[in-house]
Design an enzyme around this catalytic site. Structure first.
Site, PDB file in Angstrom:
ATOM      1  N   SER A   7       0.854  -1.196   0.000  1.00 31.59           N
ATOM      2  CA  SER A   7       0.000   0.000   0.000  1.00 31.59           C
ATOM      3  C   SER A   7       0.883   1.236   0.000  1.00 31.59           C
ATOM      4  CB  SER A   7      -0.887   0.026   1.254  1.00 31.59           C
ATOM      5  OG  SER A   7      -1.556   1.266   1.346  1.00 31.59           O
TER       6      SER A   7
ATOM      7  N   TYR B 258      -2.017  -0.283  10.039  1.00 27.44           N
ATOM      8  CA  TYR B 258      -2.108  -0.783   8.664  1.00 27.44           C
ATOM      9  C   TYR B 258      -0.870  -0.364   7.868  1.00 27.44           C
ATOM     10  CZ  TYR B 258      -3.829  -1.073   3.834  1.00 27.44           C
ATOM     11  OH  TYR B 258      -3.963  -1.338   2.496  1.00 27.44           O
TER      12      TYR B 258
HETATM   13  P1  NAD Z   1     -11.151  -5.990  -0.454  1.00 31.46           P
HETATM   14  O1  NAD Z   1     -11.599  -5.872   0.971  1.00 31.46           O
HETATM   15  O2  NAD Z   1     -12.169  -5.912  -1.526  1.00 31.46           O
HETATM   16  O3  NAD Z   1     -10.306  -7.323  -0.677  1.00 31.46           O
HETATM   17  C1  NAD Z   1      -9.543  -7.921   0.324  1.00 31.46           C
HETATM   18  C2  NAD Z   1      -9.850  -9.401   0.274  1.00 31.46           C
HETATM   19  O4  NAD Z   1      -9.006 -10.084   1.203  1.00 31.46           O
HETATM   20  C3  NAD Z   1     -11.303  -9.696   0.691  1.00 31.46           C
HETATM   21  O5  NAD Z   1     -11.894 -10.551  -0.245  1.00 31.46           O
HETATM   22  C4  NAD Z   1     -11.147 -10.388   2.052  1.00 31.46           C
HETATM   23  O6  NAD Z   1     -12.167 -11.330   2.325  1.00 31.46           O
HETATM   24  C5  NAD Z   1      -9.797 -11.056   1.855  1.00 31.46           C
HETATM   25  N1  NAD Z   1      -9.197 -11.443   3.120  1.00 31.46           N
HETATM   26  C6  NAD Z   1      -9.054 -10.710   4.247  1.00 31.46           C
HETATM   27  N2  NAD Z   1      -8.488 -11.436   5.211  1.00 31.46           N
HETATM   28  C7  NAD Z   1      -8.247 -12.656   4.678  1.00 31.46           C
HETATM   29  C8  NAD Z   1      -7.684 -13.855   5.181  1.00 31.46           C
HETATM   30  N3  NAD Z   1      -7.238 -13.937   6.448  1.00 31.46           N
HETATM   31  N4  NAD Z   1      -7.600 -14.926   4.359  1.00 31.46           N
HETATM   32  C9  NAD Z   1      -8.056 -14.865   3.081  1.00 31.46           C
HETATM   33  N5  NAD Z   1      -8.613 -13.753   2.555  1.00 31.46           N
HETATM   34  C10 NAD Z   1      -8.710 -12.672   3.356  1.00 31.46           C
HETATM   35  O7  NAD Z   1     -10.079  -4.843  -0.640  1.00 31.46           O
HETATM   36  P2  NAD Z   1      -9.001  -4.535  -1.796  1.00 31.46           P
HETATM   37  O8  NAD Z   1      -8.931  -3.071  -1.865  1.00 31.46           O
HETATM   38  O9  NAD Z   1      -9.272  -5.297  -3.014  1.00 31.46           O
HETATM   39  O10 NAD Z   1      -7.683  -5.049  -1.078  1.00 31.46           O
HETATM   40  C11 NAD Z   1      -6.767  -5.936  -1.675  1.00 31.46           C
HETATM   41  C12 NAD Z   1      -5.384  -5.591  -1.176  1.00 31.46           C
HETATM   42  O11 NAD Z   1      -5.046  -4.273  -1.619  1.00 31.46           O
HETATM   43  C13 NAD Z   1      -5.259  -5.569   0.351  1.00 31.46           C
HETATM   44  O12 NAD Z   1      -4.040  -6.161   0.741  1.00 31.46           O
HETATM   45  C14 NAD Z   1      -5.236  -4.079   0.672  1.00 31.46           C
HETATM   46  O13 NAD Z   1      -4.569  -3.796   1.858  1.00 31.46           O
HETATM   47  C15 NAD Z   1      -4.522  -3.534  -0.552  1.00 31.46           C
HETATM   48  N6  NAD Z   1      -4.730  -2.103  -0.784  1.00 31.46           N
HETATM   49  C16 NAD Z   1      -5.943  -1.617  -1.141  1.00 31.46           C
HETATM   50  C17 NAD Z   1      -6.083  -0.253  -1.357  1.00 31.46           C
HETATM   51  C18 NAD Z   1      -7.389   0.380  -1.744  1.00 31.46           C
HETATM   52  O14 NAD Z   1      -7.485   1.618  -1.761  1.00 31.46           O
HETATM   53  N7  NAD Z   1      -8.416  -0.378  -2.072  1.00 31.46           N
HETATM   54  C19 NAD Z   1      -4.985   0.599  -1.218  1.00 31.46           C
HETATM   55  C20 NAD Z   1      -3.764   0.053  -0.861  1.00 31.46           C
HETATM   56  C21 NAD Z   1      -3.634  -1.295  -0.662  1.00 31.46           C
END
Ligand code: NAD
Length: 249
Positions: free
Chosen positions: A144, A158
């Site tokens: 991130s 985080y």
């Molecule tokens: P999201 O919440 O849609 O997806 C995250 C997924 O991870 C979900 O499906 C959730 O069920 C799954 N998950 C959580 N804990 C888990 C576990 N213990 N075992 C298996 N699956 C698990 O959100 P996203 O935005 O698609 O996030 C994906 C990645 O991107 C994450 O690592 C997040 O930190 C990172 N991220 C997202 C953003 C943003 O703005 N959306 C920014 C920076 C980083």
């Protein structure tokens, strides 16, 4: 045989977009999910409709036995693994460190750090090869922009968890490079996905996205492009790199 790619947390958001993109390019995809089996099944059928192969794999990526079971099931379905996208992650309500409970800190670090290390360890046991003819193998971590920004007064926990992921990316790239495994990462900025519901601030995505140099929040598909490139042989001389996909944020 098409390359095989296991993606954690792939039933929605960035993981799902990555699964759909790689699947549409002929990769065989493992769609790991934590609890929403119907969303994972939809992702699998969307990949199959585009001509790809996919399997839904339930498992909590912060639990050692689940990680091993999911990797085993992936290899039973498609044979030896070519790549892993360590994407599963969580965030938490906006608050200062002074107000954070131990339960919250454990949840964030268990999923984002322990989970990433367990998946990386499993990949490190299965991907390396001593053969000079070994094909392209890779691990891509979803970090991130928070790892650079620190996320003060929002979620320093985080941010720190993603800093650990970046450090793992650098270290593991050096550990596994001699064994023909590339290790890279992406740092998304503000991307429109459901993860932001946890923040408790409904206007945050548009406000912070609008303040980025590109003037908007990003889409999951824009992050997926970078992940799939890093995971693919097109990036065959790239390792230890972490690409910002953050609109300049
Ligand atoms: P999201 O919440 O849609 O997806 C995250 C997924 O991870 C979900 O499906 C959730 O069920 C799954 N998950 C959580 N804990 C888990 C576990 N213990 N075992 C298996 N699956 C698990 O959100 P996203 O935005 O698609 O996030 C994906 C990645 O991107 C994450 O690592 C997040 O930190 C990172 N991220 C997202 C953003 C943003 O703005 N959306 C920014 C920076 C980083």
């Amino acid at each position: 045989m098409p390359p095989t790619l296991l993606i954690t947390g792939a039933s929605r958001g960035i993981g799902r977009a990555t699964a759909l993109l790689a699947g549409s390019r002929g990769w065989s995809i493992g769609v790991n999910y934590l609890s929403n089996g119907s969303l994972a099944a939809e992702t699998v059928s969307a990949i199959q409709s585009s001509g790809g192969r996919a399997v839904a794999l339930q498992g909590d990526m912060a639990v050692e036995a689940d990680v091993q079971r999911v990797f085993d099931a992936m290899e039973s379905a498609f044979g030896p693994l070519d790549g892993v996208v360590v994407n599963a992650g969580v965030t938490a309500p906006i608050t200062t460190l002074a107000e954070m409970s131990v339960e919250r800190l454990k949840k964030v670090f268990d999923t984002n750090v322990l989970g990433a290390y367990l998946c990386a360890r499993e990949a490190a046991r299965r991907l390396p090869s001593d053969s000079p003819d070994a094909g392209d193998k890779s691990i891509v971590f979803v970090s991130s922009a928070a790892a650079r920004l620190g996320s003060p007064n929002e979620f320093v926990d985080y941010a720190g968890s993603k800093g650990a992921v970046d450090t793992l990316t650098v270290g593991l790239s050096k550990e596994l490079g001699p064994k023909k495994v590339r290790v890279n990462g992406v740092r998304p900025g503000i991307i429109r996905t459901d993860i932001h519901a946890a923040s408790g601030d409904a206007g945050r995505v548009e406000r912070l996205g609008g303040a980025a140099p590109l003037g908007r929040a990003g889409e999951a598909e824009e992050v997926a492009e970078a992940i799939v490139w890093l995971a693919s042989p097109a990036a065959s001389y790239v390792t230890g790199s972490i690409i910002d996909v953050a609109g300049g944020r």
